[in-house]
Design an enzyme around this catalytic site. Structure first.
Site, PDB file in Angstrom:
ATOM      1  N   GLU A 498       0.802  -1.235   0.000  1.00  0.00           N
ATOM      2  CA  GLU A 498       0.000   0.000   0.000  1.00  0.00           C
ATOM      3  C   GLU A 498       0.836   1.288   0.000  1.00  0.00           C
ATOM      4  O   GLU A 498       0.396   2.324   0.496  1.00  0.00           O
ATOM      5  CB  GLU A 498      -0.994   0.014   1.179  1.00  0.00           C
ATOM      6  CG  GLU A 498      -1.942  -1.185   1.174  1.00  0.00           C
ATOM      7  CD  GLU A 498      -2.962  -1.182   2.323  1.00  0.00           C
ATOM      8  OE1 GLU A 498      -3.270  -0.104   2.864  1.00  0.00           O
ATOM      9  OE2 GLU A 498      -3.445  -2.272   2.662  1.00  0.00           O
ATOM     10  N   HIS A 655     -11.077  -7.464   7.089  1.00  0.00           N
ATOM     11  CA  HIS A 655     -10.320  -7.135   8.295  1.00  0.00           C
ATOM     12  C   HIS A 655     -11.074  -6.098   9.105  1.00  0.00           C
ATOM     13  O   HIS A 655     -11.680  -5.179   8.554  1.00  0.00           O
ATOM     14  CB  HIS A 655      -8.937  -6.581   7.927  1.00  0.00           C
ATOM     15  CG  HIS A 655      -8.256  -5.897   9.070  1.00  0.00           C
ATOM     16  ND1 HIS A 655      -7.747  -6.590  10.143  1.00  0.00           N
ATOM     17  CD2 HIS A 655      -8.057  -4.586   9.340  1.00  0.00           C
ATOM     18  CE1 HIS A 655      -7.247  -5.717  11.012  1.00  0.00           C
ATOM     19  NE2 HIS A 655      -7.433  -4.494  10.555  1.00  0.00           N
ATOM     20  N   CYS A 657     -10.721  -3.712  12.879  1.00  0.00           N
ATOM     21  CA  CYS A 657      -9.950  -3.433  14.079  1.00  0.00           C
ATOM     22  C   CYS A 657     -10.864  -2.852  15.145  1.00  0.00           C
ATOM     23  O   CYS A 657     -12.014  -2.549  14.875  1.00  0.00           O
ATOM     24  CB  CYS A 657      -8.776  -2.520  13.805  1.00  0.00           C
ATOM     25  SG  CYS A 657      -8.910  -1.530  12.339  1.00  0.00           S
ATOM     26  N   HIS A 708       0.214  -1.427  17.478  1.00  0.00           N
ATOM     27  CA  HIS A 708       0.180  -0.025  17.910  1.00  0.00           C
ATOM     28  C   HIS A 708       1.366   0.346  18.782  1.00  0.00           C
ATOM     29  O   HIS A 708       1.541   1.497  19.142  1.00  0.00           O
ATOM     30  CB  HIS A 708      -1.122   0.269  18.642  1.00  0.00           C
ATOM     31  CG  HIS A 708      -2.319  -0.006  17.785  1.00  0.00           C
ATOM     32  ND1 HIS A 708      -2.946  -1.235  17.788  1.00  0.00           N
ATOM     33  CD2 HIS A 708      -2.956   0.747  16.868  1.00  0.00           C
ATOM     34  CE1 HIS A 708      -3.942  -1.198  16.911  1.00  0.00           C
ATOM     35  NE2 HIS A 708      -3.967  -0.021  16.339  1.00  0.00           N
TER      36      HIS A 708
END
Ligand code: GLN
Ligand code: ZN
Length: 774
Positions: A498, A655, A657, A708
């Site tokens: 990406e 996906h 989150c 993260h």
């Protein structure tokens, strides 16, 4: 009839507050500068509202980081771990405040930040108050009083805004067992009384209590808390003029409750929930004023004056003009600041621009609506009404908006457009024959590090200092390196990385018809972070393939499977300003069809694994549970439309989150993705508990490490988590992957972590092998 505002954007038209705060945190400027910038923004906002003619102007709507955190500081709800920050010499109140917001790693201290979560169904995130058993509150900060005084010095008697006591408690979280946060009311109310007394002594006339929870499902105890709170406040302040603000939903079954509270003005959101009007009018006590939230605080479209005036007229006839106020539907912090900052017609064309209205323009709309409904004769006002009619009519009939073939395509859709050809069981066999993947197949979520270098290429390309072919070449090289490296470490399903994308929604919006963008349409997301959502103004279609070139290029570099990477329709919808002239579900269906075309083109180009990301599907849930089913039905259907154009042996991934699935797991299963990768590692796979009861039918990749944090996870930690997952998910359904995309990480940590992850998957395979052979 009066006009009021509930809150104004506080980041500054050029994001001045963001810039100065980030400089301060980086040690590049002093606190005094931060305070000055804040002061200027407040003054400008007050002045602008005054000049526009708003009668009741808010204060304490300003915030250096988050207004909920301001309240925690105001009430002294400061978790113990920050007390050391106060002790450190030289720390101002603002440092304590920023420490609570962002954590504190200085002076030998290492204190984690407070938790952050979404403000109702908006994209704004607030700092969650932490509550402890027997918690005491006391007046700690003087911000609200200082601001009132500051405005008074400018000759403006403002209406201080406070989150109401019940909503403030409900916004927080119990941090230990043995109590309910709503029980803290008796400790909290005296502080409200204290604050109100002080404000009164400075000359306050009006106060605004925001109680958005009145638009949510409430328990009996919570309803009672509302009654007790406002009864007591009224007892303490028999003559205080109170505005009670509700927004984002209808009062619904809380209508009688809200109407019974002893306040002077009840504000309701007539943009989100116009249907509530008559019921409320029917129940409103004789003297209570109704504030009509009729200018959309959460979207960017010009108001339709004729429609609004009809509503205002109707209410005036029923209640009398002195019992009607005009206002935006909610605080304007969810709108960009000022349309006049959009000067580049290449970005936002004049035709579309005239359909829009940002915070500053909305303020004028509120005042104009009042003037028009009071007095139709003023020439200037009549002229503006006529202009508004013309613009709204021009928008309605604009060729830019309507694409008959898109509309026809939606009408022509049938059952089979949102169904895969065969069941998952059949697909799984066919996919396995083709893909031949091992047990515990490894993959990543799509993005690889967007380094400063990669971002600088894009910036240079935009500026014109890189040609398109130079830019493409650089991206190709970066992609090729990433593919080689993934092969080297023996990942099973590869991604292209990406590198060519700025943002997972913007990248698609820029290539879809029906979308436009702004230069300065920033909206606060959290703290100093702002987003610039795309604007969906018309029927959505896909003029040409968007990602095929990059995916096909990446596939050409390897004999392993390359996963195509798309953003799903619900997420694109959720993270944009959406047109208001048709239901969201319809816009979502149009986006779904555009994504479907892309999925089919990827398949034709030889991409046999395609991921359609839907991280925002859960946050789109309506505020009231009774509305969930309808939303989930169209949202899941939109995903299925986007995914169902392919052959059985093409594998569709999705996906998500930050999702808690427990209450929507059957809807998630209904999406019928062949593989779903989800965030679970931060909760130590706790999220997977739901899979123990609910037999999730398809394949799952529970994230095995938290992306993260820059910390590199150890192989054993990941096998430990995988073994936990094994307890509730059969081996044949398990994938191994990180929690989320890796674009915010550096290469060094990414490489180390993924090598560990691949070896954890191999270890898992070996244990299964040995188990089979004994
Ligand atoms: N494919 C996206 C990425 O890897 C997904 C991002 C997300 O989940 N928010 O960055
Ligand atoms: Zn994610």
């Amino acid at each position: 009839m009066l006009t009021q505002n509930l809150g104004y954007p506080r980041i500054g038209g050029q994001r001045e507050l963001k810039k100065v705060c980030e400089n301060y945190w980086a040690g590049k400027t002093g606190l005094q500068n931060v305070l000055t910038v804040g002061k200027n923004i407040r003054q400008e906002n007050w002045q602008l509202q005054k000049e526009a003619g708003i009668d009741i102007i808010p204060s304490n709507d300003f915030s250096y980081y988050d207004h909920v955190l301001d309240h925690s500081l105001l009430f002294g709800a400061i978790p113990k771990r920050y007390h050391d920050v106060i002790q450190k010499k030289g720390n101002a109140e603002t440092d304590l405040y920023f420490a609570m917001a962002r954590g504190y790693q200085k002076d030998g201290l290492d204190i984690v930040a407070m938790e952050m979560t979404k403000w109702f169904d908006t994209n704004y995130h607030y700092i969650v108050p932490e509550f402890y058993k027997d918690q005491q509150f006391k007046l700690f900060s003087t911000k609200i009083i200082d601001e009132f005084y500051e405005a008074k010095q400018l000759g403006i008697i403002t209406k201080p805004v406070l989150i109401g006591p019940v909503s403030y408690l409900l916004l927080g979280k119990e941090k230990e067992a043995g109590f309910q946060r709503i029980d803290l009311l008796k400790n909290l109310l005296p502080v409200y009384i204290d604050i109100l007394n002080k404000l009164k002594s400075f000359g306050m006339e009006w106060v605004q209590f925001d109680e958005p929870f009145l638009s949510m499902d409430l328990s009996e105890k919570e309803q009672q808390a509302f009654i007790n709170t406002y009864k007591q406040l009224r007892k303490e302040f028999p003559f205080l003029k109170i505005v009670l603000a509700t927004y984002f939903e209808s009062l619904g079954d809380n209508t009688a409750l809200a109407a019974s509270l002893p306040v002077n003005v009840l504000h309701i959101d007539l943009v989100r929930a116009p249907q509530q009007l008559n019921e409320i009018i029917g129940q409103l006590p004789e003297k209570t004023i109704l504030s009509l939230g009729i200018v959309d605080g959460r979207n960017i479209w010009k108001n339709n004056f004729d429609q609004s005036l009809a509503v205002i007229q109707q209410v005036k006839e029923k209640l009398g003009p002195e019992r009607v106020w005009i206002a935006p539907s909610c605080s304007l912090i969810h709108s960009p600041c000022d349309l006049n900052n959009e000067k580049n017609e290449k970005v936002l064309t004049a035709e579309i621009k005239q359909w829009l209205s940002f915070a500053k323009q909305k303020i004028s709309e509120v005042v104009l609506l009042k003037n028009l409904s009071e007095d139709n004769s003023g020439i200037g006002n009549q002229h503006k009404l006529a202009e508004n009619r013309l613009i709204n009519e021009a928008r309605r009939s604009s060729a830019l908006i309507h694409n008959p073939s898109v509309k026809q395509r939606v009408i022509n859709m049938t059952e089979k457009d949102h169904k895969r050809i065969s069941s998952f069981q059949t697909r799984k066999q066919l996919q396995q024959q083709l893909l031949n993947l091992p047990l515990f197949a490894t993959t990543t979520i799509g993005s690889f590090p967007q380094t400063a270098e990669v971002r600088s290429w894009r910036a240079q390309f935009k500026k014109g200092s890189l040609t398109i072919s130079e830019y493409n070449q650089l991206i190709e090289e970066e992609t090729s390196k990433a593919v080689k490296w993934q092969e080297e470490i023996e990942l099973d399903v590869l991604v292209h990385g990406e590198f060519e994308r700025n943002d997972m929604v913007e990248y698609f919006g820029e290539q879809l018809a029906g979308f436009t963008f702004t230069q300065n349409g920033w909206v606060q997301s959290y703290g100093s972070r702002c987003v610039k959502p795309p604007i969906i103004y018309g029927d959505v279609s896909r003029p040409e393939a968007m990602t095929v070139k990059w995916s096909a290029y990446a596939q050409s570099l390897t004999s392993k499977w390359m996963k195509g990477m798309l953003t799903g329709p619900v997420t694109i919808l959720q993270w944009s300003f959406v047109r208001n002239d048709q239901p969201r579900s319809e816009t979502c269906t149009q986006i779904a069809l555009a994504i479907r075309d892309e999925v089919c083109d990827l398949e034709v180009a030889g991409i046999k694994i395609i991921q359609i990301d839907e991280p925002a599907i859960r946050e789109g849930l309506p505020l009231r549970k009774k509305d969930w089913e309808i939303y989930l039905e169209w949202a899941v259907k939109a995903f299925r439309i986007s995914a169902s154009g392919v052959q059985d042996n093409t594998q569709i991934h999705t996906h998500m989150c930050y999702s808690e699935f427990n209450d929507i797991i059957s809807a998630i299963a209904n999406m019928d993705a062949d593989v779903i990768t989800i965030e679970t590692s931060r909760s130590q796979m706790e999220l997977l508990d739901v899979f123990a009861d609910f037999k999730y039918p398809n394949d799952i990749g529970p994230g095995v490490y938290d992306i993260h944090s820059p910390r590199i996870p150890k192989r054993e930690e990941m096998t430990h988590l995988l073994k936990k997952a094994q307890a509730v998910i059969p081996d044949s359904q398990l994938w191994v992957n990180p929690d989320c995309g890796l674009k915010t990480r550096g290469w060094d940590e990414t490489k180390k972590a993924l090598i560990e992850m691949v070896s954890a998957a191999k270890e898992m395979r070996e244990t299964v092998q040995t188990a089979l052979s004994v």
